[in-house]
Design a protein around this motif. Structure first.
Motif, PDB file in Angstrom:
ATOM      1  N   PRO A 191       0.813  -1.198   0.062  1.00  0.00           N
ATOM      2  CA  PRO A 191      -0.096   0.030  -0.046  1.00  0.00           C
ATOM      3  C   PRO A 191       0.773   1.461   0.208  1.00  0.00           C
ATOM      4  O   PRO A 191       0.397   2.096  -0.797  1.00  0.00           O
ATOM      5  CB  PRO A 191      -0.917  -0.288   1.385  1.00  0.00           C
ATOM      6  CG  PRO A 191      -1.125  -1.598   1.367  1.00  0.00           C
ATOM      7  CD  PRO A 191       0.176  -2.168   1.047  1.00  0.00           C
ATOM      8  N   LEU A 192       1.915   1.274   0.583  1.00  0.00           N
ATOM      9  CA  LEU A 192       2.809   2.460   0.874  1.00  0.00           C
ATOM     10  C   LEU A 192       4.254   2.524   0.348  1.00  0.00           C
ATOM     11  O   LEU A 192       5.039   3.227   0.337  1.00  0.00           O
ATOM     12  CB  LEU A 192       2.753   3.141   2.156  1.00  0.00           C
ATOM     13  CG  LEU A 192       1.634   3.573   2.839  1.00  0.00           C
ATOM     14  CD1 LEU A 192       1.756   3.848   4.302  1.00  0.00           C
ATOM     15  CD2 LEU A 192       0.687   4.520   2.274  1.00  0.00           C
ATOM     16  N   THR A 193       4.358   1.352  -0.320  1.00  0.00           N
ATOM     17  CA  THR A 193       5.624   1.249  -1.311  1.00  0.00           C
ATOM     18  C   THR A 193       5.224   0.777  -2.621  1.00  0.00           C
ATOM     19  O   THR A 193       4.763  -0.655  -2.827  1.00  0.00           O
ATOM     20  CB  THR A 193       6.647   0.359  -0.506  1.00  0.00           C
ATOM     21  OG1 THR A 193       6.752   0.756   1.053  1.00  0.00           O
ATOM     22  CG2 THR A 193       7.997   0.059  -1.320  1.00  0.00           C
ATOM     23  N   VAL A 194       5.528   1.351  -3.686  1.00  0.00           N
ATOM     24  CA  VAL A 194       5.105   0.910  -5.050  1.00  0.00           C
ATOM     25  C   VAL A 194       6.062   1.015  -5.959  1.00  0.00           C
ATOM     26  O   VAL A 194       7.024   1.956  -5.882  1.00  0.00           O
ATOM     27  CB  VAL A 194       3.889   2.086  -5.566  1.00  0.00           C
ATOM     28  CG1 VAL A 194       3.711   1.738  -6.998  1.00  0.00           C
ATOM     29  CG2 VAL A 194       2.821   2.042  -4.830  1.00  0.00           C
ATOM     30  N   LEU A 195       6.087  -0.210  -6.717  1.00  0.00           N
ATOM     31  CA  LEU A 195       7.204  -0.266  -7.599  1.00  0.00           C
ATOM     32  C   LEU A 195       6.457  -0.468  -9.011  1.00  0.00           C
ATOM     33  O   LEU A 195       5.421  -1.213  -9.120  1.00  0.00           O
ATOM     34  CB  LEU A 195       8.048  -1.744  -7.224  1.00  0.00           C
ATOM     35  CG  LEU A 195       9.247  -1.737  -8.114  1.00  0.00           C
ATOM     36  CD1 LEU A 195      10.396  -1.106  -7.486  1.00  0.00           C
ATOM     37  CD2 LEU A 195       9.741  -3.428  -8.273  1.00  0.00           C
ATOM     38  N   LYS A 196       7.207   0.283 -10.206  1.00  0.00           N
ATOM     39  CA  LYS A 196       6.584   0.125 -11.447  1.00  0.00           C
ATOM     40  C   LYS A 196       7.967   0.212 -12.331  1.00  0.00           C
ATOM     41  O   LYS A 196       8.913   0.915 -12.095  1.00  0.00           O
ATOM     42  CB  LYS A 196       5.676   1.301 -11.579  1.00  0.00           C
ATOM     43  CG  LYS A 196       5.278   1.706 -13.327  1.00  0.00           C
ATOM     44  CD  LYS A 196       4.330   0.713 -13.493  1.00  0.00           C
ATOM     45  CE  LYS A 196       3.558   0.927 -14.974  1.00  0.00           C
ATOM     46  NZ  LYS A 196       4.351   0.880 -16.158  1.00  0.00           N
ATOM     47  N   TYR A 197       7.644  -0.706 -13.297  1.00  0.00           N
ATOM     48  CA  TYR A 197       8.585  -0.813 -14.379  1.00  0.00           C
ATOM     49  C   TYR A 197       8.290   0.078 -15.393  1.00  0.00           C
ATOM     50  O   TYR A 197       7.125  -0.045 -16.043  1.00  0.00           O
ATOM     51  CB  TYR A 197       8.746  -2.224 -14.874  1.00  0.00           C
ATOM     52  CG  TYR A 197       9.933  -2.887 -14.113  1.00  0.00           C
ATOM     53  CD1 TYR A 197      11.210  -3.460 -14.615  1.00  0.00           C
ATOM     54  CD2 TYR A 197       9.655  -3.445 -12.858  1.00  0.00           C
ATOM     55  CE1 TYR A 197      12.115  -4.100 -13.631  1.00  0.00           C
ATOM     56  CE2 TYR A 197      10.604  -4.038 -12.066  1.00  0.00           C
ATOM     57  CZ  TYR A 197      11.763  -4.427 -12.555  1.00  0.00           C
ATOM     58  OH  TYR A 197      12.691  -5.048 -11.963  1.00  0.00           O
ATOM     59  N   ASP A 198       9.024   1.079 -15.996  1.00  0.00           N
ATOM     60  CA  ASP A 198       8.934   1.981 -16.966  1.00  0.00           C
ATOM     61  C   ASP A 198      10.092   2.062 -18.041  1.00  0.00           C
ATOM     62  O   ASP A 198      11.005   1.037 -17.943  1.00  0.00           O
ATOM     63  CB  ASP A 198       8.414   3.320 -16.810  1.00  0.00           C
ATOM     64  CG  ASP A 198       6.974   3.369 -16.344  1.00  0.00           C
ATOM     65  OD1 ASP A 198       6.050   2.904 -17.066  1.00  0.00           O
ATOM     66  OD2 ASP A 198       6.554   4.016 -15.320  1.00  0.00           O
ATOM     67  N   LEU A 199      10.185   2.993 -19.006  1.00  0.00           N
ATOM     68  CA  LEU A 199      11.625   3.010 -19.939  1.00  0.00           C
ATOM     69  C   LEU A 199      12.327   4.380 -19.571  1.00  0.00           C
ATOM     70  O   LEU A 199      11.892   5.240 -19.339  1.00  0.00           O
ATOM     71  CB  LEU A 199      10.871   3.020 -21.012  1.00  0.00           C
ATOM     72  CG  LEU A 199      10.258   1.811 -21.595  1.00  0.00           C
ATOM     73  CD1 LEU A 199       9.829   2.058 -23.296  1.00  0.00           C
ATOM     74  CD2 LEU A 199      11.256   0.738 -21.600  1.00  0.00           C
ATOM     75  N   GLU A 200      13.678   4.048 -19.669  1.00  0.00           N
ATOM     76  CA  GLU A 200      14.377   4.944 -20.236  1.00  0.00           C
ATOM     77  C   GLU A 200      15.160   4.810 -21.552  1.00  0.00           C
ATOM     78  O   GLU A 200      15.417   3.820 -21.921  1.00  0.00           O
ATOM     79  CB  GLU A 200      15.619   5.260 -19.182  1.00  0.00           C
ATOM     80  CG  GLU A 200      16.470   6.504 -19.784  1.00  0.00           C
ATOM     81  CD  GLU A 200      17.898   6.572 -18.886  1.00  0.00           C
ATOM     82  OE1 GLU A 200      18.701   7.442 -19.032  1.00  0.00           O
ATOM     83  OE2 GLU A 200      18.174   5.504 -18.367  1.00  0.00           O
ATOM     84  N   ILE A 201      14.823   5.715 -22.362  1.00  0.00           N
ATOM     85  CA  ILE A 201      15.363   5.885 -23.914  1.00  0.00           C
ATOM     86  C   ILE A 201      16.737   5.922 -23.670  1.00  0.00           C
ATOM     87  O   ILE A 201      17.340   7.312 -23.863  1.00  0.00           O
ATOM     88  CB  ILE A 201      14.551   6.603 -24.957  1.00  0.00           C
ATOM     89  CG1 ILE A 201      13.244   6.236 -24.804  1.00  0.00           C
ATOM     90  CG2 ILE A 201      15.187   6.288 -26.252  1.00  0.00           C
ATOM     91  CD1 ILE A 201      12.607   4.863 -25.013  1.00  0.00           C
ATOM     92  N   SER A 202      17.731   5.000 -23.405  1.00  0.00           N
ATOM     93  CA  SER A 202      19.258   5.284 -23.298  1.00  0.00           C
ATOM     94  C   SER A 202      19.841   3.993 -24.010  1.00  0.00           C
ATOM     95  O   SER A 202      19.537   2.674 -23.532  1.00  0.00           O
ATOM     96  CB  SER A 202      19.677   5.473 -21.815  1.00  0.00           C
ATOM     97  OG  SER A 202      20.663   5.315 -21.621  1.00  0.00           O
ATOM     98  N   GLY A 203      20.927   4.227 -24.638  1.00  0.00           N
ATOM     99  CA  GLY A 203      21.432   3.228 -25.239  1.00  0.00           C
ATOM    100  C   GLY A 203      20.940   2.699 -26.506  1.00  0.00           C
ATOM    101  O   GLY A 203      21.332   1.836 -27.165  1.00  0.00           O
ATOM    102  N   PHE A 204      19.850   3.245 -27.056  1.00  0.00           N
ATOM    103  CA  PHE A 204      19.357   3.125 -28.444  1.00  0.00           C
ATOM    104  C   PHE A 204      18.464   4.407 -28.592  1.00  0.00           C
ATOM    105  O   PHE A 204      18.226   5.112 -27.794  1.00  0.00           O
ATOM    106  CB  PHE A 204      18.428   1.755 -28.276  1.00  0.00           C
ATOM    107  CG  PHE A 204      17.399   1.879 -27.240  1.00  0.00           C
ATOM    108  CD1 PHE A 204      16.325   2.218 -27.772  1.00  0.00           C
ATOM    109  CD2 PHE A 204      17.434   1.606 -26.016  1.00  0.00           C
ATOM    110  CE1 PHE A 204      14.933   2.227 -26.802  1.00  0.00           C
ATOM    111  CE2 PHE A 204      16.436   1.572 -25.066  1.00  0.00           C
ATOM    112  CZ  PHE A 204      15.289   1.875 -25.440  1.00  0.00           C
ATOM    113  N   GLY A 205      18.086   4.402 -29.658  1.00  0.00           N
ATOM    114  CA  GLY A 205      16.850   5.305 -30.099  1.00  0.00           C
ATOM    115  C   GLY A 205      17.257   6.743 -30.164  1.00  0.00           C
ATOM    116  O   GLY A 205      18.459   6.821 -30.670  1.00  0.00           O
ATOM    117  N   SER A 206      16.843   7.619 -29.575  1.00  0.00           N
ATOM    118  CA  SER A 206      17.117   9.130 -29.542  1.00  0.00           C
ATOM    119  C   SER A 206      18.385   9.365 -28.436  1.00  0.00           C
ATOM    120  O   SER A 206      18.161  10.610 -28.359  1.00  0.00           O
ATOM    121  CB  SER A 206      15.749   9.842 -29.256  1.00  0.00           C
ATOM    122  OG  SER A 206      15.259   9.404 -28.072  1.00  0.00           O
TER     123      SER A 206
END
Length: 861
Positions: free
Chosen positions: A402-417
């Motif tokens: 409830p008070l500790t949340v983990l979420k996987y998202d993205l950094e565009i690094s090492g590829f792309g822009s």
């Protein structure tokens, strides 16, 4: 057949005879040597073993000291040789041989066991004796050397386990701390101490070898010897970690012995313990394996908690309970603020790629909760991209609490822009860019605006990472760039006419040190050097890194929500932000760590505190300016009866809402040791509306701030200004000095009210772990933004003040600065944009430059 030299033959005969003697009756031969230096050596051995907690039996010590007093070299050797585990023989040519001694081979799992080494030094060399073993060394591999260089922990990258050897259960070292020495004395016979650590228990065979710096080994004989060790099991220390309210939690623990060894040894760690951190994280009910003995344990849970320390003694039993009660010094949730780090990694940089490709969500959750954070955004990026992307979900990880949340998202690094700046994409529902097929090397845009727009279209929140990268000032390059662009007369100097419409780092008259009426390159270089130390400044950066490079373009396109702060050079982070705010764009700041690529010791070195309990602003109690509130002896904000205590309103955190708070600017950025739990301008908090005035007026600004009584003494936190100057203060990319663990205790902190980037009022506040209420009366003559800061530890997001419904047009120079950095960036990096995207990018860059010129014309200066 090769004929051996007489010296080599004699040495071989000596080794054979020594081995024969050992095999016959387990005694070592007595070597002729002067008694006084041998006695001194053995006295130091006795003191060292006492220091290591492995003293000889009292009778043996008494007999040794008696023989030492008599300088009886034969009796000294006879007495001590029965305690010798290994014999090292060095011939006149410095070749090394190793034989097994008569002492039993007993080790202690989880501990450093001292063993005695007899050295027969026929060469009388005085080099460093080194112990080696194929069973020793790190258990991981694939660590980026640059990360360990930045952390000043390059020793952790030596001898990495590239072959995946599963037999690396030892650590070995020669004990060289006083009263022992780090080199051989040159005496024909002397004794040394080695420390051998075993990660495993039971019977274990290992090969132990020695060399004298250059690693010589006689090809005719082995330079090592196999030893069958009997390893006693460690003590399972069962932990009970409770927070300030007595509830079970995860704590941050650092175990050390008297010699400074860290437990468990870093080179022997795989997840959940990370080898590049000296500390570990443990929850109630979990264990840590320790040997019997005395230790110091430090325990905390991130910067909002006090670092406590205890001396403990582990008895020689199978299980031992250890209870640790954590103590907060501040509870920001009591004021509606919830902390998070939007930029942490589970792979790449300091993380290993073997035995696994980075670490798991379970490991990262432990890091986040162990640092007392509420939100952790784990960003998949180039390294291990295809492996790590399996952990993505459109919603927070199922591990979340409830008070500790983990979420996987993205950094565009090492590829792309990446060449136009690394970007953080938060709150994604889909991590696969159209046409990329789940790969990092296919279909991604080569400039940042399209990928930021893609994130925004799915309800995401966007910003640039490690913002100051590439935005630093190179005074020589910047000066020559100005000359090339402005010196139309080609005389190597700039005249007032040539600079009339140009943005200079300082006013012409200030740069013209010799008052010649023109500016030469030496004067320009000096001016840029001075400007780089100021906030704000108008020097044009190099635009050649991976930070907030394309940000001035993307804000015009309406696709950038925030600029990252708190992990790179603070002046250039905040300077970029200030110039964009001065042009009226609603750009917010969000705190990050980029763990473990920059801030390597823990997540949350830079963090955002987002206000989620949004409600009516209430007035602060009447309090003398700068005087600490009268508080009971409880953590700041905990059960203190203060207004705005709203922790009861949040029972379960929502990641989307937290990201929305970043986008709206209902937050402040901090290193966790400095806090602004209240900031109002005429009753309006950041991100909760604008102050609207019909005419210029004076505004009431109130704040409530607190600073930790102890802060790490480091460049990152502002306690040290390095030789490179103020321009690198706040940086966590490098340590900018020797690693240490000193703390800055107490003192004063300067709190400033900033209007359009310039401080207009300030107060000094004690760093005492208490709340301090501040009031300011601030005149506003035109539409402006107002914020609170303490350089380099703390900055609130701004409150906009709109006078007569006019937009913020605070600075012609800021608009020109944004225009000029776009030009430099395009010149530097446009060739890295793919041909099929180049036209769209060029049009966006032109639109942005024109927008800033229009804003410049609208400014009232």
């Amino acid at each position: 057949m090769t004929k051996m030299s007489p010296t080599k033959t004699a040495f071989c005969l000596f080794v054979w005879s020594l081995a024969a003697v050992l095999s016959a009756d387990d005694t070592l031969p007595v070597i002729a040597v002067e008694g006084q230096p041998l006695a001194a050596n053995i006295r130091r051995v006795i003191r060292s073993l006492d220091q290591l907690g492995k003293s000889f039996p009292p009778g043996v010590t008494t007999d040794l000291l008696s023989a030492a007093k008599a300088r009886d070299h034969a009796r000294l050797q006879t007495l001590l040789d029965q305690q010798v585990l290994l014999v090292v023989a060095i011939n006149p040519e410095s070749r090394v041989k190793v034989l097994r001694g008569p002492a039993p081979a007993h080790l202690q799992q989880g501990g450093y066991t001292p063993v005695l080494i007899k050295i027969i030094n026929e060469s009388t060399i005085t080099k460093r004796l080194r112990i080696v073993s194929p069973q020793a060394g790190p258990v991981y591999a694939g660590v980026a050397p640059l990360s360990l260089q930045r952390q000043q922990q390059t020793e952790l990258g030596e001898n990495q386990n590239k072959s995946g050897d599963t037999e690396r259960f030892l650590s070995v070292e020669v004990f060289s701390a006083p009263p022992m020495t780090d080199k051989l004395s040159g005496l024909e016979v002397e004794y040394a101490i080695a420390l051998i650590y075993s990660h495993e228990a039971g019977k274990r065979e290992a090969t132990i070898g020695f060399d004298v710096e250059q690693g010589n080994q006689d090809l005719g004989f082995r330079g090592d010897v196999p030893v069958l060790f009997d390893v006693e099991p460690a003590v399972a220390v069962k932990l009970k970690i409770t927070d300030e309210s007595g509830q079970p939690t995860i704590g941050k623990l650092l175990f050390r012995d008297a010699q400074g060894h860290v437990y468990p040894p870093q080179a022997k760690r795989v997840a959940p313990d990370l080898f590049f951190q000296p500390h570990i994280y443990r929850a109630t009910g979990e264990t840590v394996l320790l040997p019997p003995g005395k230790f110091t344990v430090e325990y905390s849970r991130g910067p909002e908690y006090r670092v406590l320390s205890r001396e403990i003694e582990i008895p020689a039993i199978a299980d031992f309970p250890l209870n640790l009660q954590l103590q907060r010094w501040i509870d920001t949730a009591a004021f509606g603020f919830y902390s998070g780090d939007h930029h942490i990694h589970a792979a790449g940089c300091a993380h290993y790629s073997s035995p696994t490709e980075g670490v798991t969500p379970e490991d990262m959750f432990r890091q986040v909760k162990g640092e007392g954070m509420n939100i952790g955004a784990v960003l998949t990026w180039g390294p291990c991209f295809r492996y790590q992307r399996q952990f993505f979900q459109p919603k927070p990880s199922d591990l979340s609490e409830p008070l500790t949340v983990l979420k996987y998202d993205l950094e565009i690094s090492g590829f792309g822009s990446q060449s136009l700046g690394h970007v953080c994409l938060l709150n994604l529902s889909d991590q696969t860019y159209p046409g990329s097929d789940g790969l990092e090397n296919k279909g991604w845009p080569t400039w940042t605006v399209p990928v930021l727009r893609w994130c925004k279209e799915q309800g995401g929140v966007t910003g640039y990472a490690h913002s100051a990268s590439g935005l630093w000032i190179d005074e020589k390059s910047a000066s020559h760039r100005l000359l090339r662009r402005l010196d139309t007369s080609a005389d190597g100097e700039l005249s007032p006419a040539e600079t009339a419409d140009a943005l200079l780092p300082e006013p012409f008259e200030q740069i013209d040190a010799d008052q010649s009426g023109s500016l030469n390159v030496t004067e320009l270089i000096a001016s840029h050097r001075r400007a780089a130390e100021r906030l704000p400044n108008y020097a044009i950066p190099e635009m050649n890194g991976v930070g907030a490079m394309e940000l001035p373009v993307s804000v015009v396109e309406g696709v950038c929500d925030f600029i990252s702060a708190m992990d790179t050079r603070r002046i250039q982070e905040w300077n970029t932000w200030y110039h964009v705010l001065n042009c009226g764009f609603p750009l917010k700041a969000s705190g990050e760590t980029d763990f473990p690529c920059m801030s390597s010791r823990c997540v949350g070195t830079g963090r955002s505190y987002v206000r989620l309990a949004v409600g009516q602003a209430s007035s602060l109690p009447s309090q003398p300016v700068g005087q600490a509130s009268s508080l009971p002896s409880t953590p700041v904000g905990q059960a203190s009866g203060l207004p705005n205590t709203q922790s009861q309103l949040i029972q379960k955190l929502d990641y989307t809402a937290w990201c929305g708070g970043i986008r709206a600017g209902r937050s402040y950025v901090s290193d966790g040791y400095a806090h602004a739990v209240e900031f109002q301008v005429n009753g309006i908090r950041p991100g909760e509306g604008d102050v609207k005035l019909s005419e210029p007026s004076r505004l009431a600004v109130v704040a409530r701030v607190a600073f930790a009584a102890e802060t790490p003494l480091a460049v990152a936190h502002g306690g040290i200004t390095p030789p490179a100057g103020r321009q690198v203060v706040g940086d966590t990319v490098d340590l900018h000095g020797a690693r240490h663990e000193e703390m800055l205790r107490g003192g004063k902190r300067l709190v400033e009210i900033v209007v359009n980037g310039h401080p207009v009022a300030s107060r000094e506040v004690a760093a005492d772990g208490q709340l301090h209420d501040l009031k300011f009366d601030v005149p506003i003559s035109k539409s402006s933004w107002i914020a609170l800061r303490h350089f380099p530890q703390l900055h609130t997001n701004p409150v906009n003040v709109l006078v007569a419904d006019q937009p913020i047009r605070a600075s012609r120079d800021s608009a020109q600065w944004c225009h000029d950095v776009i030009e430099v960036l395009w010149n530097n990096r446009h060739t890295r944009i793919a041909a099929n995207e180049a036209e769209d990018a060029a049009e966006a860059y032109d639109r942005a430059k024109q927008k800033y010129l229009t804003i410049k014309s609208e400014c009232l200066e």
